[in-house]
Design an enzyme around this catalytic site. Structure first.
Site, PDB file in Angstrom:
ATOM      1  N   SER A  93      32.510  75.918 103.603  1.00  0.00           N
ATOM      2  CA  SER A  93      31.575  76.901 104.133  1.00  0.00           C
ATOM      3  C   SER A  93      30.449  77.224 103.149  1.00  0.00           C
ATOM      4  O   SER A  93      29.665  76.354 102.795  1.00  0.00           O
ATOM      5  CB  SER A  93      32.343  78.161 104.539  1.00  0.00           C
ATOM      6  OG  SER A  93      31.549  79.053 105.261  1.00  0.00           O
ATOM      7  N   ASP A 226      24.519  78.756 106.373  1.00  0.00           N
ATOM      8  CA  ASP A 226      25.326  78.298 105.252  1.00  0.00           C
ATOM      9  C   ASP A 226      25.690  76.836 105.482  1.00  0.00           C
ATOM     10  O   ASP A 226      25.292  76.233 106.479  1.00  0.00           O
ATOM     11  CB  ASP A 226      26.559  79.179 105.037  1.00  0.00           C
ATOM     12  CG  ASP A 226      27.561  79.092 106.170  1.00  0.00           C
ATOM     13  OD1 ASP A 226      27.199  78.606 107.259  1.00  0.00           O
ATOM     14  OD2 ASP A 226      28.719  79.529 105.976  1.00  0.00           O
ATOM     15  N   ASP A 228      28.207  75.009 106.418  1.00  0.00           N
ATOM     16  CA  ASP A 228      28.880  74.475 107.599  1.00  0.00           C
ATOM     17  C   ASP A 228      28.367  75.079 108.897  1.00  0.00           C
ATOM     18  O   ASP A 228      28.841  74.745 109.973  1.00  0.00           O
ATOM     19  CB  ASP A 228      30.394  74.645 107.486  1.00  0.00           C
ATOM     20  CG  ASP A 228      30.838  76.091 107.652  1.00  0.00           C
ATOM     21  OD1 ASP A 228      30.068  76.996 107.279  1.00  0.00           O
ATOM     22  OD2 ASP A 228      31.952  76.319 108.150  1.00  0.00           O
ATOM     23  N   ASP A 230      28.304  78.271 110.231  1.00  0.00           N
ATOM     24  CA  ASP A 230      28.838  79.392 111.004  1.00  0.00           C
ATOM     25  C   ASP A 230      28.269  80.736 110.572  1.00  0.00           C
ATOM     26  O   ASP A 230      28.603  81.773 111.153  1.00  0.00           O
ATOM     27  CB  ASP A 230      30.372  79.413 110.981  1.00  0.00           C
ATOM     28  CG  ASP A 230      30.960  79.553 109.590  1.00  0.00           C
ATOM     29  OD1 ASP A 230      30.194  79.607 108.608  1.00  0.00           O
ATOM     30  OD2 ASP A 230      32.201  79.605 109.490  1.00  0.00           O
TER      31      ASP A 230
END
Length: 421
Positions: A93, A226, A228, A230
């Protein structure tokens, strides 16, 4: 029994130290046993370690009799939408490039509960006598995801000039294309992943470049994801940050919801605005999966975190940075982002992250937090919590004035250092 490997958001750590190829393979095997085999849809972000760990997770799936469907680089949110019997994302993440991890989704695209994660860990050494599965590859997932998000969350953005920062992560290419399809004038940054630059000096964890680009280009606003995908944060035309609480405030009024779910980190100003507008607020522990659990339990659709997780469960199964950014742009309705965000009175906050060897809070710290909160009497608060993903104690102080917040934060931070340093 408690979880040994799972934290706030999956299994995560520094590659080769806390997170090894062997652990990821073992996790793939145990997760597949837990889901009774079937097809496991696997995506990853742009970290250099991702491909090797994706293969390791796939080997674990195959060893437990499942079929691993490897999709390559995809946002976490796409994996949730496209999950088969199980979904898995190889990602850390917002963490730096040396980290990686594994996030898991069930067949409906929901993050696993604490209990389910405990059950998976209990299967790490379980025997399996069945036939092995196989590995498949899929190459159309990115376009399917993009079509879904643009069609369900997009509006006409003609005349809007914005900067899109993809954090050199999984949205590189995808997010700028989405805005361009909707007619926006797009300046894309953080879209050149090389395996070592995800979240480095860019994206939702470092808004400096986005702020500079917005102000120098005369853009109406900027959005940052960010690594990834989400999380999403924004900056207005002046370069001022608009955080997840403010974005949530804009959306809850625009979407006319009667309930919103937030975490304990949410600004007191958001609570006051919701109370004034008759919107019920449900508060959860930190972590977007707890927000989603609360929304499903309360039959709500909108929630989020100050850090930028924005969840809207109409036509989706989880929080989605790109969907949130499109919703935010659509909610402006001719206003500037600055004017839209001004609807929420924002209490000053002071925060500090303290690196520690042990994350167990001593009684002296708990007592001082209780004393300060009693003194604030609803006009502010202090919150101290261990990080779920890093060896940190996070301190948050919030008050009607910045000086009060800073003083309370400094007091608790000094005590944490003395007790745990």
């Amino acid at each position: 029994m408690g979880r040994r490997y799972f934290g706030t958001d999956g299994v995560r750590g520094v590659v080769g130290e806390d997170l090894t190829v062997e652990l990821v393979e073992q996790l793939g095997r145990a997760a597949t046993l837990w889901s009774d085999g079937g097809r496991v849809f696997v995506g990853r972000d742009t970290r250099g370690s991702g491909e090797e760990l994706e293969k390791a997770f796939g080997r674990g799936v195959v060893a437990a009799g499942g079929n691993a469907v490897l999709a390559g680089v995809l946002p976490t949110t796409a994996v949730a939408l496209l999950a088969l019997d199980l979904g898995a994302v190889i990602s850390a993440s917002h963490n730096p490039p040396e980290y990686n991890g594994v996030k898991l989704f069930d067949g409906q695209g929901a993050k696993l509960t604490d209990a389910a994660e405990e059950e998976i860990e209990a299967l790490f050494d379980a025997p399996f006598a069945g036939r092995p599965g196989q590995v498949d590859h899929v190459g159309v997932a990115e376009e399917s995801y993009l079509d879904h998000i643009v069609e369900r969350f997009g509006t006409d953005l003609s005349g809007l000039k914005l900067v899109v920062d993809c954090a050199n992560g999984a949205y590189s290419g995808i997010a700028p294309t989405a805005f361009e399809r909707l007619g926006a004038d797009v300046i894309a940054i953080g879209c050149d992943p090389d395996g070592t630059n995800i979240n480095v000096g860019c994206g939702a964890t470092d808004l400096t470049t986005l702020q500079q680009t917005v102000t120098s280009s005369g853009a109406n606003l900027g959005v940052a994801f960010d690594g990834d995908g989400d999380r999403m944060l924004a900056v207005d035309a002046r370069g001022e940050v608009v955080d997840g609480d403010q974005i949530l405030a804009i959306l809850m009024l625009h979407l006319r919801v009667d309930l919103v779910a937030v975490t304990v980190m949410a600004n007191l100003g958001l609570h006051r605005l919701a109370e004034e507008r008759g919107i019920h607020v449900v508060t959860t522990d930190v972590g977007d999966r707890y927000v989603i659990e609360a929304l499903r339990r309360e039959q709500g659709v909108l929630g989020g975190e100050q850090s930028g997780h924005i969840i809207y469960l109409r036509d989706h199964v989880t929080g989605d940075g790109l969907a949130a950014a499109l919703l935010l742009c659509g909610a402006l309705e001719g206003r500037t982002l600055e004017d839209a965000a001004a609807v929420m009175p924002r209490f000053p906050q002071a925060k500090e992250n303290i690196r520690v060897a042990s994350k167990a809070l001593p009684e002296a710290v708990r007592d001082e937090v209780e004393r300060l909160n009693t003194r604030f009497d609803g006009r502010g608060r202090v919150l101290v919590r261990p990080s779920g993903t890093e060896p940190l104690i996070r301190v948050l102080a919030e008050a009607e004035t910045a000086s009060e917040a800073e003083e309370a934060c400094a007091t608790i931070s000094a005590l944490v250092r003395r007790e745990l340093g």
